[in-house]
Design a protein around this motif. Structure first.
Motif, mmCIF file in Angstrom:
data_model
loop_
_atom_site.group_PDB
_atom_site.id
_atom_site.type_symbol
_atom_site.label_atom_id
_atom_site.label_comp_id
_atom_site.label_asym_id
_atom_site.label_seq_id
_atom_site.Cartn_x
_atom_site.Cartn_y
_atom_site.Cartn_z
ATOM 1 N N ARG A 351 0.856 -1.184 0.000
ATOM 2 C CA ARG A 351 0.000 0.000 0.000
ATOM 3 C C ARG A 351 0.893 1.236 0.000
ATOM 4 O O ARG A 351 1.820 1.323 0.805
ATOM 5 C CB ARG A 351 -0.881 -0.001 1.244
ATOM 6 N N ASP A 354 0.213 5.897 3.635
ATOM 7 C CA ASP A 354 -1.037 6.377 4.219
ATOM 8 C C ASP A 354 -0.685 7.288 5.384
ATOM 9 O O ASP A 354 -1.032 7.024 6.521
ATOM 10 C CB ASP A 354 -1.855 5.165 4.681
ATOM 11 N N ARG A 377 -4.777 13.719 4.233
ATOM 12 C CA ARG A 377 -4.147 12.465 4.626
ATOM 13 C C ARG A 377 -4.088 11.524 3.434
ATOM 14 O O ARG A 377 -4.784 11.699 2.445
ATOM 15 C CB ARG A 377 -4.864 11.830 5.820
ATOM 16 N N GLU A 450 -12.363 2.239 1.847
ATOM 17 C CA GLU A 450 -12.411 2.572 3.273
ATOM 18 C C GLU A 450 -13.207 3.843 3.543
ATOM 19 O O GLU A 450 -13.121 4.408 4.627
ATOM 20 C CB GLU A 450 -11.016 2.618 3.895
ATOM 21 N N ASP A 474 -11.176 2.267 8.754
ATOM 22 C CA ASP A 474 -11.614 3.590 8.321
ATOM 23 C C ASP A 474 -13.060 3.569 7.838
ATOM 24 O O ASP A 474 -13.802 4.537 8.041
ATOM 25 C CB ASP A 474 -10.696 4.117 7.215
ATOM 26 N N ARG A 484 -11.890 6.619 15.180
ATOM 27 C CA ARG A 484 -11.391 5.278 15.500
ATOM 28 C C ARG A 484 -10.407 5.274 16.670
ATOM 29 O O ARG A 484 -10.143 4.229 17.236
ATOM 30 C CB ARG A 484 -10.750 4.648 14.256
HETATM 31 MG MG MG Z 1 -7.236 2.865 6.601
#
Ligand code: MG
Ligand code: PEP
Length: 597
Positions: A351, A354, A377, A450, A474, A484
């Motif tokens: 990925r 992030d 983000r 997400e 998410d 979260r």
């Molecule tokens: Mg996430």
């Protein structure tokens, strides 16, 4: 799941009464050790108790530390006045005034005498009370004074015990780390062989701190409220991740019970080890892929040891969080290559970074964002910082020749965003071509689902992507508008909410109909409560912290898909998350031994 032999002899069992707290369980293990307590700024809170013959000595320490602090303040005041004038220097008058307050000094002395505690401990407790008094006044002027109070306390403690930020990397004995909060980067530096358990005042189940702790495999319970204020260094603490409990100063019976429970859990873990080489296949012969989530390349080996068939999520941003300086292209390439080579021909889904929200960018930013979880983000940050993004893409592409990789973009909300990310990837390919550097052009490209926007647009996405992975951490946060990482709303954060279930149902079925690979890499993939439901909704790829793989495999192997479908259908009929939760819990209990669920 550890306790050390001599603990009982050296611990302060019996000195103070047992305190039991319920929090949010992060890792299901049990741990038992002496506490090391950090305050909000990561300084160690001093040990509480001293022997009776030490009290006189502690009482003598206090006035010495107070007068050293006042001398130091005078010096600083003079310097400040010389450079910036009287008004600014007057700030220190308040500090000196507090230190000279005879009533305050008496309170501290009384506590040392009546509670047999160290001068440092008494200072930290009395100043905590003082801070609370100020904050309860609900007056902005007094609220500003809280920082001053903390400053004065810090100065006084420095003269009592010396000033050192806790060095968690060089511990000499097993400890339970008790902290107000831990940042993901602090977690990354924890010495797993010494920190056997963690308890924090704040935090939510899918905060990145919790994810790190789960990945490292340290038993942890978080979101305990003011626990740091009620435990002190050297006291025995039990972390019971299965029951979401933290117990300070266990009585002898509790201590013994947990000792034997730790032994039993070690045997159960041994039993699960035997599953490692067996396929994740249901009783009606449906094969399921169980993959590992990693933050660092060295975790790939651990995934293999737990029987992972590949890496379903490599959270590459942790390379940035762990490093002192931003890793360059070569360093990133080496990290990806290490994970890919460790996995042989198994697939590794990388990925792209992030960063943002609770990770990294806020502490580096000149001006932190007001609402970072809804801010710049993840993919948004990368698309705004294209050089930075392409550096990573080139590193991933270079590593692609060493194995079987897929590239995944996080937090996508629109087709445009996906297309822009793909364009950046093509630019990175062209850069490498110009330099005659080898890479694989046919790397599958996918997205994380997400956000509700991506879930609702799944029909459109499956026409353009090679695969998707559902990020429920998410997805739940954005669907239910529940932060979260906030312990105050943790009870609202649940995948059993019917709205979340419907999104999951639709995404999985859309992907299956379009024959697009669909995995799920949020924390629920590793939670037994959701295994039957997800199998029944048609999910066949689960990616999780490697430590969860054996238990999920055991569940998969003990059910039939036909049964899982029935469970999913039934779960979708309920109107409330409570009903869904209770139903899934009852169905799961039928398959797992009760002591393990
Ligand atoms: Mg996430
Ligand atoms: C998720 O959101 O579910 C996910 C897997 O990504 P992260 O936890 O890293 O945000």
């Amino acid at each position: 799941m550890r306790t050390s032999g001599p603990l009982l002899r050296t611990a302060t069992l019996g000195h103070s009464s047992m305190e039991i707290r319920k929090g949010i369980p992060v890792t299901p293990g049990i741990a038992l050790a002496e506490a090391l307590v950090l305050d909000t700024e990561d300084f160690r809170i001093p040990t509480r108790y001293v022997e009776a013959d030490q009290i006189k000595h502690e009482l003598q320490l206090l006035p010495r530390a107070i007068s050293a602090s006042i001398d130091e303040l005078k010096q600083q005041r003079e310097n400040l006045e010389r450079s910036y004038g009287r008004d600014l220097a007057a700030i220190f008058d308040f500090h000196a005034g507090v230190l000279q307050d005879a009533k305050l000094q008496r309170e501290i002395e009384d506590m040392i005498g009546s509670k047999s505690c160290s001068a440092a401990y008494a200072v930290s407790r009395i100043f905590l009370t003082l801070q609370r008094r100020f904050s309860n006044l609900h007056d902005p002027v007094f609220a500003q004074r809280i920082k001053d109070i903390q400053d004065i306390e810090r100065r006084l403690l420095r003269h009592l015990v010396g000033e050192e930020r806790e060095d968690l990397e060089h511990l000499t004995k097993d400890i339970i780390l008790v902290a107000h909060d831990l940042s993901p980067s602090m977690c990354a530096g924890l010495d797993k062989t010494r920190v056997v358990g963690v308890a924090t005042d704040v935090g939510g189940l899918t905060s990145h701190t919790a994810i790190m702790l789960r990945s490292i495999g340290i038993p942890a319970v978080i979101g305990l409220g003011d626990f740091t204020g009620n435990v002190s260094g050297g006291e025995v603490v039990v972390i019971d991740g299965r029951r979401s409990l933290v117990i300070a100063n266990p009585d002898l019976e509790t201590f013994r019970r947990y000792e034997s429970e730790i032994k039993r859990m070690q045997e159960f873990t041994h039993e699960l080890d035997n599953l490692r080489d067996l396929p994740a296949e249901t009783l009606d012969a449906e094969t399921v892929s169980l993959l590992g989530n990693i933050e660092f390349p060295e975790e790939a080996e651990q995934c293999l040891r737990q029987g992972a068939e590949g890496i379903g999520l490599f959270r590459t941003e942790y390379l940035f969080i762990r490093a002192e300086t931003e890793p360059n292209q070569e360093e990133q390439y080496q990290a990806y290559r290490q994970a890919i080579e460790a996995m042989g021909d198994r697939s590794v889904t990388i990925r792209t970074m992030d960063l943002g929200a609770d990770k990294y960018t806020q502490t580096k930013a000149m001006e932190p964002e007001r609402n970072p979880f809804l801010g710049l983000r993840s993919i948004r940050y990368c698309l705004r910082n294209l050089d930075f993004f392409k550096r990573q893409l080139r590193a991933i592409l270079r590593a692609s020749v060493h194995g079987n990789i897929r590239i995944m973009f996080p937090l996508i909300i629109s087709l445009m965003e996906f297309r822009q990310a793909k364009m950046a990837l093509h630019d990175a390919m062209e850069d490498l071509e110009e330099l005659n550097i080898e890479f694989r052009r046919d790397v599958p490209i996918g997205i994380m689902i997400e956000t509700p926007a991506a879930a609702l647009m799944c029909q459109e996405f499956v026409r353009e992507v090679d695969f998707v992975s559902i990020g429920t951490n998410d997805l739940i946060q954005y669907t239910l508008a529940v932060d979260r990482s906030n312990e105050r709303v943790a009870s609202l954060f649940t995948a059993t909410h019917p709205a979340v279930l419907r999104l999951l149902r639709d995404v999985i079925s859309t992907c299956n109909k379009a024959s697009i690979d669909c995995s799920l890499c949020g924390e629920i993939a590793g939670e037994p409560l959701y295994t039957l439901l997800l199998l029944g909704l048609g999910l066949r790829q689960f990616s999780m912290a490697s430590g969860d793989i054996p238990e999920i495999k055991r569940l998969v192997r003990s059910t039939k898909i036909s049964h899982a479908r029935k469970v999913a259908r039934e779960a979708l009929r309920f109107d409330t998350d409570r009903q869904v939760h209770n139903y899934l819990r009852d169905e799961t209990r039928k398959l797992l031994p009760p002591e393990n669920f």
